[in-house]
Each structure stands twice: as C-alpha cells, then as structure tokens.
Design an enzyme around this catalytic site. Structure first.
Site, PDB file in Angstrom:
ATOM      1  N   CYS A 177       0.804  -1.224   0.000  1.00  0.00           N
ATOM      2  CA  CYS A 177       0.000   0.000   0.000  1.00  0.00           C
ATOM      3  C   CYS A 177       0.837   1.274   0.000  1.00  0.00           C
ATOM      4  O   CYS A 177       0.294   2.377  -0.021  1.00  0.00           O
ATOM      5  CB  CYS A 177      -0.959  -0.037   1.176  1.00  0.00           C
ATOM      6  SG  CYS A 177      -1.962  -1.529   1.106  1.00  0.00           S
ATOM      7  N   HIS A 321      -2.245   8.514   6.074  1.00  0.00           N
ATOM      8  CA  HIS A 321      -2.512   7.195   5.479  1.00  0.00           C
ATOM      9  C   HIS A 321      -3.784   6.601   6.082  1.00  0.00           C
ATOM     10  O   HIS A 321      -4.504   5.871   5.383  1.00  0.00           O
ATOM     11  CB  HIS A 321      -1.318   6.266   5.744  1.00  0.00           C
ATOM     12  CG  HIS A 321      -1.496   4.883   5.229  1.00  0.00           C
ATOM     13  ND1 HIS A 321      -1.497   4.587   3.882  1.00  0.00           N
ATOM     14  CD2 HIS A 321      -1.718   3.695   5.874  1.00  0.00           C
ATOM     15  CE1 HIS A 321      -1.684   3.275   3.719  1.00  0.00           C
ATOM     16  NE2 HIS A 321      -1.830   2.721   4.912  1.00  0.00           N
ATOM     17  N   GLU A 332      -0.479   5.935  13.726  1.00  0.00           N
ATOM     18  CA  GLU A 332      -0.114   7.080  12.883  1.00  0.00           C
ATOM     19  C   GLU A 332      -0.359   8.389  13.626  1.00  0.00           C
ATOM     20  O   GLU A 332       0.444   9.316  13.572  1.00  0.00           O
ATOM     21  CB  GLU A 332      -0.902   7.066  11.564  1.00  0.00           C
ATOM     22  CG  GLU A 332      -0.474   8.201  10.631  1.00  0.00           C
ATOM     23  CD  GLU A 332      -1.171   8.166   9.275  1.00  0.00           C
ATOM     24  OE1 GLU A 332      -2.148   7.398   9.123  1.00  0.00           O
ATOM     25  OE2 GLU A 332      -0.744   8.921   8.374  1.00  0.00           O
ATOM     26  N   LYS A 353      -9.327   8.666   2.696  1.00  0.00           N
ATOM     27  CA  LYS A 353      -9.852   7.301   2.568  1.00  0.00           C
ATOM     28  C   LYS A 353     -11.282   7.225   3.095  1.00  0.00           C
ATOM     29  O   LYS A 353     -12.012   6.283   2.787  1.00  0.00           O
ATOM     30  CB  LYS A 353      -8.957   6.304   3.314  1.00  0.00           C
ATOM     31  CG  LYS A 353      -7.623   6.065   2.601  1.00  0.00           C
ATOM     32  CD  LYS A 353      -6.845   4.937   3.230  1.00  0.00           C
ATOM     33  CE  LYS A 353      -5.523   4.687   2.519  1.00  0.00           C
ATOM     34  NZ  LYS A 353      -4.490   5.711   2.835  1.00  0.00           N
ATOM     35  N   HIS A 358      -9.606   2.464   0.412  1.00  0.00           N
ATOM     36  CA  HIS A 358      -8.155   2.246   0.326  1.00  0.00           C
ATOM     37  C   HIS A 358      -7.798   1.639  -1.038  1.00  0.00           C
ATOM     38  O   HIS A 358      -8.113   0.482  -1.312  1.00  0.00           O
ATOM     39  CB  HIS A 358      -7.742   1.323   1.475  1.00  0.00           C
ATOM     40  CG  HIS A 358      -6.260   1.172   1.632  1.00  0.00           C
ATOM     41  ND1 HIS A 358      -5.353   1.810   0.801  1.00  0.00           N
ATOM     42  CD2 HIS A 358      -5.516   0.457   2.522  1.00  0.00           C
ATOM     43  CE1 HIS A 358      -4.132   1.494   1.181  1.00  0.00           C
ATOM     44  NE2 HIS A 358      -4.207   0.676   2.227  1.00  0.00           N
ATOM     45  N   PHE A 425       1.853  -3.163   4.049  1.00  0.00           N
ATOM     46  CA  PHE A 425       2.171  -4.459   4.647  1.00  0.00           C
ATOM     47  C   PHE A 425       3.656  -4.728   4.425  1.00  0.00           C
ATOM     48  O   PHE A 425       4.214  -4.369   3.394  1.00  0.00           O
ATOM     49  CB  PHE A 425       1.361  -5.583   3.972  1.00  0.00           C
ATOM     50  CG  PHE A 425      -0.065  -5.722   4.472  1.00  0.00           C
ATOM     51  CD1 PHE A 425      -0.622  -4.818   5.364  1.00  0.00           C
ATOM     52  CD2 PHE A 425      -0.849  -6.785   4.031  1.00  0.00           C
ATOM     53  CE1 PHE A 425      -1.935  -4.970   5.818  1.00  0.00           C
ATOM     54  CE2 PHE A 425      -2.170  -6.937   4.476  1.00  0.00           C
ATOM     55  CZ  PHE A 425      -2.702  -6.037   5.358  1.00  0.00           C
TER      56      PHE A 425
HETATM   57  C1  LIG Z   1       4.351   1.806   9.280  1.00  0.00           C
HETATM   58  O1  LIG Z   1       3.984   0.856   8.333  1.00  0.00           O
HETATM   59  C2  LIG Z   1       3.486  -0.354   8.862  1.00  0.00           C
HETATM   60  C3  LIG Z   1       3.198  -1.288   7.724  1.00  0.00           C
HETATM   61  O2  LIG Z   1       1.955  -1.034   7.172  1.00  0.00           O
HETATM   62  C4  LIG Z   1       2.197  -0.107   9.543  1.00  0.00           C
HETATM   63  O3  LIG Z   1       1.743  -1.308  10.150  1.00  0.00           O
HETATM   64  C5  LIG Z   1       2.386   0.938  10.563  1.00  0.00           C
HETATM   65  O4  LIG Z   1       1.092   1.298  10.980  1.00  0.00           O
HETATM   66  C6  LIG Z   1       3.093   2.166  10.007  1.00  0.00           C
HETATM   67  N1  LIG Z   1       3.379   3.039  11.090  1.00  0.00           N
HETATM   68  C7  LIG Z   1       2.444   3.837  11.602  1.00  0.00           C
HETATM   69  C8  LIG Z   1       2.833   4.614  12.766  1.00  0.00           C
HETATM   70  O5  LIG Z   1       1.342   3.963  11.129  1.00  0.00           O
END
Ligand SMILES: *[C@@H]1O[C@H](CO)[C@@H](O)[C@H](O)[C@H]1NC(C)=O
Ligand SMILES: *[C@@H]1O[C@H](CO)[C@@H](O)[C@H](O)[C@H]1NC(C)=O
Ligand SMILES: *[C@@H]1O[C@H](CO)[C@@H](O)[C@H](O)[C@H]1NC(C)=O
Ligand SMILES: *[C@@H]1O[C@H](CO)[C@@H](O)[C@H](O)[C@H]1NC(C)=O
Ligand SMILES: *[C@@H]1O[C@H](CO)[C@@H](O)[C@H](O)[C@H]1NC(C)=O
Length: 438
Positions: A177, A321, A332, A353, A358, A425
C-alpha cells in the site's frame, strides 16, 4: 546546482469519478464513492455473498461523458483484451496527466530522459484467478498466452512507456500500500540525480475481486460493521472505526525538473506544487501491525521534513494514510503527535480514505494528488464520518486533541507545506513533503 522537482500534470481514476476535476469536486463536497457488494450483478454467483465484509470502492461504470468508466471509451476491443484492468486505469490516468501538462504532443522532448515509474501492489488479480481456475478445470490449453505479461505488476509502466515512446528510466516499485508514494519518490530521485528530466509516475490497482476481498476479510483487515450503510464504513480516527474498505483506481503525476518545465514553456502559475522532501523507513516490527508509538511513520515523516530543510512548525496539512483500522490510525496519530505535538500553529490532519476507501498500491499517488490540490486551491478535503475522534475504548482521547481533523466538511485554508503519508504491509512507511510553488 541542485535540481528542483515540480508537478506539472495530474490524472485520476477513482471511485468518485474518472478524471481529476469530477473526483476533486465530489471529494470537497463530502461525497462518498463507497458501495455495497450486494448491488453487484454477480453478488450471488461470484462468491461475494459468502464474505462478511460487503463494502467496496469501485470505479462507477458508465460513459465517460458522466465521468464514469467504460473500457470502450478508451480502447478498441482487441486492445482491451490484451490490457489488464489495472494497466487500463493507469493508461487512462496517464493520458489525462500528459494532456494536463500540455504534453499531448511530445515532439521536441528528449524521450531518452523521459521516464516512467508506475507501480501496482498486486497486479492483475483477475488474470491470476481466471487462469488458475481454467488450468484446474480444463488444463494446459486453457491457460491464456498473455496470462503472465498481464499479471505482472510492472506491466502498466511498460504499456505507458510503449504507448508514448518514453525511453528514460522504466521502473515499477511494488511495496503493497506504499507503492504509489514510493513511485513518486523514485521519480523524484531519478530527476534529482539527472537520470531523467521528466517522469510519468504513480500507482494503479484493480483488485476489486471476491477472492481479494475474501483474503483481506480472512486477515481481518477490512470493515464488517457497516454493511448496511456503506458510506459510513470508512471512518478514520473515529471511535467506531473497524477496518479499511477495499478500493481500486489510479493516480498519475507528471513530475519534472523545473528548468525543463520552464524551457518547454510551462507557465509558472500552472505548476501545481514542488516536491521538497521524501522520507522512507521500516517499522522493523511486524508484517501488518504497527508499533503503538508509530516508530516507522515518525521516522519517514521526520526524514521528509528534514530533507525539505523546513521546520515541523511550518507544515500546514498532513494527508494521513489512516485507513480506518483501530490500531493503524492510532499509531499514525501517535507518530504525528510525536513530530508535530509541540508546534504552535494549527495543523490540519485528514484522511481522504473516508471518501474513497483504500486503493492499495494506487493510494499514495491518488492521495498525493489530493494533497497537491489542497495546496493549489487552499482547500483541505474532509475526514468523513468523524463522530468521536479518538473515541475507541483503547484510544487515549487526549492524544486526539492537538490537531484539526477536518471533520465532515472541507475547509478553506492556505496551505504552504503539506505532507502525504503512505504505509504498507511488510512494515514500510513513506512520506513526501509538497510545497506551494514559488
Ligand atoms: C508503518 O507501516 C506499517 C506497515 O503497514 C504499519 O503497520 C504501521 O502502521 C506504520 N506506522 C504507523 C505509525 O502507522
Ligand atoms: C484440480 O482440482 C482438484 C480438486 O478439485 C485437484 O484434485 C486436482 O489436483 C487439481 N488439478 C490441477 C491440475 O491442479
Ligand atoms: C500492453 O501489454 C500487453 C501485455 O500485458 C500487450 O499485449 C499489449 O500489446 C501492450 N499494449 C501496449 C499499448 O503497449
Ligand atoms: C460529523 O458528522 C457526524 C454525523 O455523521 C456527527 O455526529 C458529528 O458530530 C459531526 N462532527 C462534527 C465535528 O461536526
Ligand atoms: C498517547 O500519546 C503518548 C505520548 O505521545 C504515548 O506515549 C501513548 O502511547 C499514547 N497512547 C495511546 C493509547 O496510544
């Protein structure tokens, strides 16, 4: 002297419409492109009915006059048969982006320094499925000669290069993604390092298929709570978020060395934005789950901001994201809090989104286009369905009080610097910082 890289053309195929203008119009109006699989003609026969998740973001079918999708509007029958759907979306978005950049005629452009960096997360799910089933039921003779070229994730890029005779770097990243954002970052680096003057870049995806939805449902990644009310299913940062919505489409950008753009006569006021910095990192933690602190996202955002030579204080907008999963959105948000928690001016954070779902490998490119439009038109698209931000039982509510999440309605605001995040992923995290061109 270091080259400056600017964006001069945009193209979109999304669940909100075919084309940048209709998609943007619907997005800022707060419309949702999400539908229920129960409305599909093959709902019972193709296996959708067995799957507990019923919401998808599909490109609306119909005539291009209504900004909807029909292969015949773009390709003759033979050509359409040879092109996988994700390659078709990519070609259509590319045509719009080239036209937008005033490149419908490529005479006089050095094609050896005109490249393509267009990726896909999955490639042609449909071809893999159909050929697997045919091979099993009818044997070798029923495997299509074009099966392999059609399924490859880099074939959209190949098709674009062939169609327009582009002989510069021909590249195709596939990082789940994060693909679309990585493709733009790659194009930026090719231009910065003088491998190319100009690039077609972005992502494309066509994985609306019952087997794909079944797989994501088995992995417990997709939403199941809002089957009766698809437009409410994608609710990033909201207390009732419960998984992402599988969508499809393509986002394509023309990125270009500033001098190259000016020399071919691009009016500076038609330049959408400048790419100031690119950051990428790995969570180094788990294939699908983030670290609660959002370590990887923090590192990629920090790198993008630092490489831009600006201070976190100067960032006006983050296109997150945030896919509407419980732990992903929280991580995030924690990462944004860590990097921007002490800034003085108000930071807006929204996840588009909520409107389109997505788009997997296309997400980062489509959302970069939204980020660029926000800069160009001083309008931030909303996070829909935000009833209780940070209201999940395991969220810490005060971690969601610092930012403006642009709930429900778009917002007029001057945006000089904006960050677009994309994660995938495998633990990949990436961010690009765009700025107003001046
Ligand atoms: C960084 O990427 C990984 C892989 O998708 C994800 O699981 C993770 O949520 C991301 N980091 C944050 C803080 O969103
Ligand atoms: C096709 O599927 C059947 C089970 O339905 C399996 O026994 C057989 O090995 C498969 N054949 C091939 C060629 O994959
Ligand atoms: C696109 O790629 C397919 C193979 O996937 C090929 O058959 C077709 O001729 C190509 N079309 C163009 C326009 O490059
Ligand atoms: C956004 O809309 C929801 C209804 O969908 C409403 O409950 C909520 O209060 C709204 N949020 C804001 C901040 O206006
Ligand atoms: C809330 O934020 C703090 C400080 O950034 C962090 O340590 C904590 O893990 C966050 N809480 C949750 C539940 O995410």
């Amino acid at each position: 002297m270091s080259r400056r890289v600017v964006v001069t053309g945009l193209g979109l195929v999304t669940p909100l419409g075919v084309g940048v203008a209709p998609t943007w119009r619907n997005l800022v109006a707060g419309k949702s492109g999400l539908i229920s699989t129960t409305s599909l003609p093959d709902y019972e026969t193709a296996g959708w009915s067995q799957i507990p998740s019923k919401v998808i973001g599909k490109i609306p079918e119909g005539s291009i006059k209504d900004h909807q999708w029909s292969s015949e509007d773009h390709f003759d029958k033979g050509e359409a048969r040879r092109l996988a759907l994700f390659a078709q979306y990519g070609l259509v978005a590319t045509k719009e982006a080239l036209l937008d950049a005033k490149l419908s005629n490529l005479d006089g452009i050095n094609k050896e320094k005109f490249g393509v960096a267009v990726g896909s997360g999955i490639g042609s799910f449909h071809d893999i499925y159909d050929n697997s089933v045919s091979f099993n039921s009818s044997g070798y003779k029923k495997v299509q000669p074009l099966f392999i070229p059609k399924l490859l994730t880099n074939m959209a890029a190949g098709n674009i290069s062939i169609k327009y005779g582009l002989q510069g770097p021909l590249h195709s990243v596939s990082t789940a993604c994060a693909t679309g954002l990585h493709a733009i970052g790659d194009a930026y680096n090719f231009i910065k390092n003088d491998y190319a003057n100009i690039m077609v870049c972005g992502g494309t995806e066509s994985s609306i298929h019952p087997l794909a939805l079944a797989g994501f449902a088995r992995a417990r990644s997709v939403v199941t709570d809002y089957n009766e009310d698809p437009k409410k299913a994608s609710r990033p940062f909201d207390g009732d978020r419960n998984g992402f919505v599988l969508s499809e489409g393509s986002g394509i950008l023309i990125v270009e060395d500033l001098d190259h753009a000016l020399e071919r006569g691009v009016d500076p006021k038609d330049i959408y934005a400048e790419i100031k910095g690119y950051g990428l990192s790995g969570d180094a933690h788990h294939i699908t789950a983030p670290m609660e602190t959002g370590e990887g996202a923090y590192l990629s955002m920090k790198m993008a901001v630092e490489r831009s030579g600006i201070d976190p204080n100067e960032v006006d907008y983050v296109n997150a994201h945030a896919t509407s999963t419980v732990i992903g959105d929280r991580a995030e948000n924690n990462a944004i809090l860590r990097l921007f928690g002490n800034t003085k001016k108000e930071l807006s954070v929204s996840s588009t989104k909520s409107s389109i779902g997505h788009l997997l490998g296309a997400a980062g490119a489509v959302e970069s286009i939204f980020t660029i439009k926000a800069i160009k038109y001083s309008t931030i698209p909303p996070t829909l369905n935000l009833e209780s931000v940070g209201g999940h039982k395991d969220d810490q509510a005060e971690n969601f009080t610092k930012f403006d999440y642009v709930p429900n309605h778009s917002k007029e605001k001057e945006v000089k610097y904006a960050l677009c995040n994309s994660f995938g992923f495998g633990g990949v995290n990436s961010s690009i910082l765009f700025s107003k061109f001046a």
